[in-house]
Write a protein that holds these residues in place. Sequence first.
Motif, PDB file in Angstrom:
ATOM      1  N   SER A  73       0.827  -1.207   0.000  1.00  0.00           N
ATOM      2  CA  SER A  73       0.000   0.000   0.000  1.00  0.00           C
ATOM      3  C   SER A  73       0.859   1.252   0.000  1.00  0.00           C
ATOM      4  CB  SER A  73      -0.930   0.007   1.217  1.00  0.00           C
ATOM      5  OG  SER A  73      -1.809  -1.081   1.174  1.00  0.00           O
TER       6      SER A  73
ATOM      7  N   GLN B 136       3.956   1.468  -1.108  1.00  0.00           N
ATOM      8  CA  GLN B 136       4.619   1.555  -2.411  1.00  0.00           C
ATOM      9  C   GLN B 136       3.660   2.142  -3.448  1.00  0.00           C
ATOM     10  OE1 GLN B 136       5.773  -2.590  -2.603  1.00  0.00           O
ATOM     11  NE2 GLN B 136       7.941  -2.068  -2.346  1.00  0.00           N
ATOM     12  N   ALA B 137       2.412   1.711  -3.415  1.00  0.00           N
ATOM     13  CA  ALA B 137       1.419   2.245  -4.346  1.00  0.00           C
ATOM     14  C   ALA B 137       1.227   3.737  -4.109  1.00  0.00           C
ATOM     15  CB  ALA B 137       0.091   1.495  -4.196  1.00  0.00           C
ATOM     16  N   LEU B 138       1.193   4.140  -2.853  1.00  0.00           N
ATOM     17  CA  LEU B 138       1.066   5.561  -2.525  1.00  0.00           C
ATOM     18  C   LEU B 138       2.256   6.345  -3.061  1.00  0.00           C
ATOM     19  CD1 LEU B 138      -0.163   8.008  -1.056  1.00  0.00           C
ATOM     20  CD2 LEU B 138       1.072   7.253   0.979  1.00  0.00           C
TER      21      LEU B 138
ATOM     22  N   ALA C 108       4.194   5.668  -5.526  1.00  0.00           N
ATOM     23  CA  ALA C 108       4.180   5.708  -6.986  1.00  0.00           C
ATOM     24  C   ALA C 108       3.032   6.548  -7.547  1.00  0.00           C
ATOM     25  CB  ALA C 108       4.094   4.289  -7.536  1.00  0.00           C
ATOM     26  N   SER C 109       1.992   6.772  -6.753  1.00  0.00           N
ATOM     27  CA  SER C 109       0.782   7.424  -7.258  1.00  0.00           C
ATOM     28  C   SER C 109       0.914   8.918  -7.481  1.00  0.00           C
ATOM     29  CB  SER C 109      -0.380   7.183  -6.287  1.00  0.00           C
ATOM     30  OG  SER C 109      -0.215   7.976  -5.116  1.00  0.00           O
ATOM     31  N   GLY C 110       1.734   9.572  -6.674  1.00  0.00           N
ATOM     32  CA  GLY C 110       1.825  11.022  -6.757  1.00  0.00           C
ATOM     33  C   GLY C 110       0.641  11.737  -6.125  1.00  0.00           C
ATOM     34  N   LEU C 111      -0.248  10.999  -5.479  1.00  0.00           N
ATOM     35  CA  LEU C 111      -1.409  11.607  -4.832  1.00  0.00           C
ATOM     36  C   LEU C 111      -0.985  12.396  -3.599  1.00  0.00           C
ATOM     37  CD1 LEU C 111      -3.941   8.638  -4.980  1.00  0.00           C
ATOM     38  CD2 LEU C 111      -3.986  10.733  -6.347  1.00  0.00           C
TER      39      LEU C 111
ATOM     40  N   SER D 220      -0.885  13.441   0.106  1.00  0.00           N
ATOM     41  CA  SER D 220      -1.081  12.660   1.327  1.00  0.00           C
ATOM     42  C   SER D 220      -0.534  13.461   2.493  1.00  0.00           C
ATOM     43  CB  SER D 220      -0.367  11.314   1.226  1.00  0.00           C
ATOM     44  OG  SER D 220       1.016  11.512   1.051  1.00  0.00           O
TER      45      SER D 220
END
Length: 165
Positions: free
Chosen positions: A86, A88-90, A92-95, A97
Amino acid sequence: IVRPRSEKDVAKRLLNQTYSALLPLQRVRRVWADRIREVELPIFPGYVFSQFDPNKRLPLLQTPGVVEVVRMGRDPVPIEDFEISSLQALAASGLASEPWDFLEVGKWVRVENGPLKGATGRLVAVKNSPRIVLSATILRRSVLVEIDRDWVVPCPAPQPATTIH
């Protein structure tokens, strides 16, 4: 666990030593007297995640900036795979946070905002909706209240009453 404000350097050093390194960052606006700038800061200050053999952790601990491995007693404690995935996904997402208080179902929370401000109860989840249980223990009665997740913060368990109301 790494020295304060050395997370990025430690992550680079670990990657150079062929370890894995995960450092989730957040973009934050910082205001100085003469300018405003966006900087990337660790979401979890003081921590860099890495996968390694726990029996061969000495080289990792000798990396400049590394203070300790998270452990329980003498044994290193691994982070759950799904939590790392989770994060790692965050990363990579660039969202956008930001750090958030850790709220665990069953733990005590205090309402900081909204119409129940000042109330203390136990956090529960019903159909993935955050709710708190407010109780009158002596009566052995409780009430379940749906709340906004942003209203509550973790708090210690309340102390037993010493006065009669």
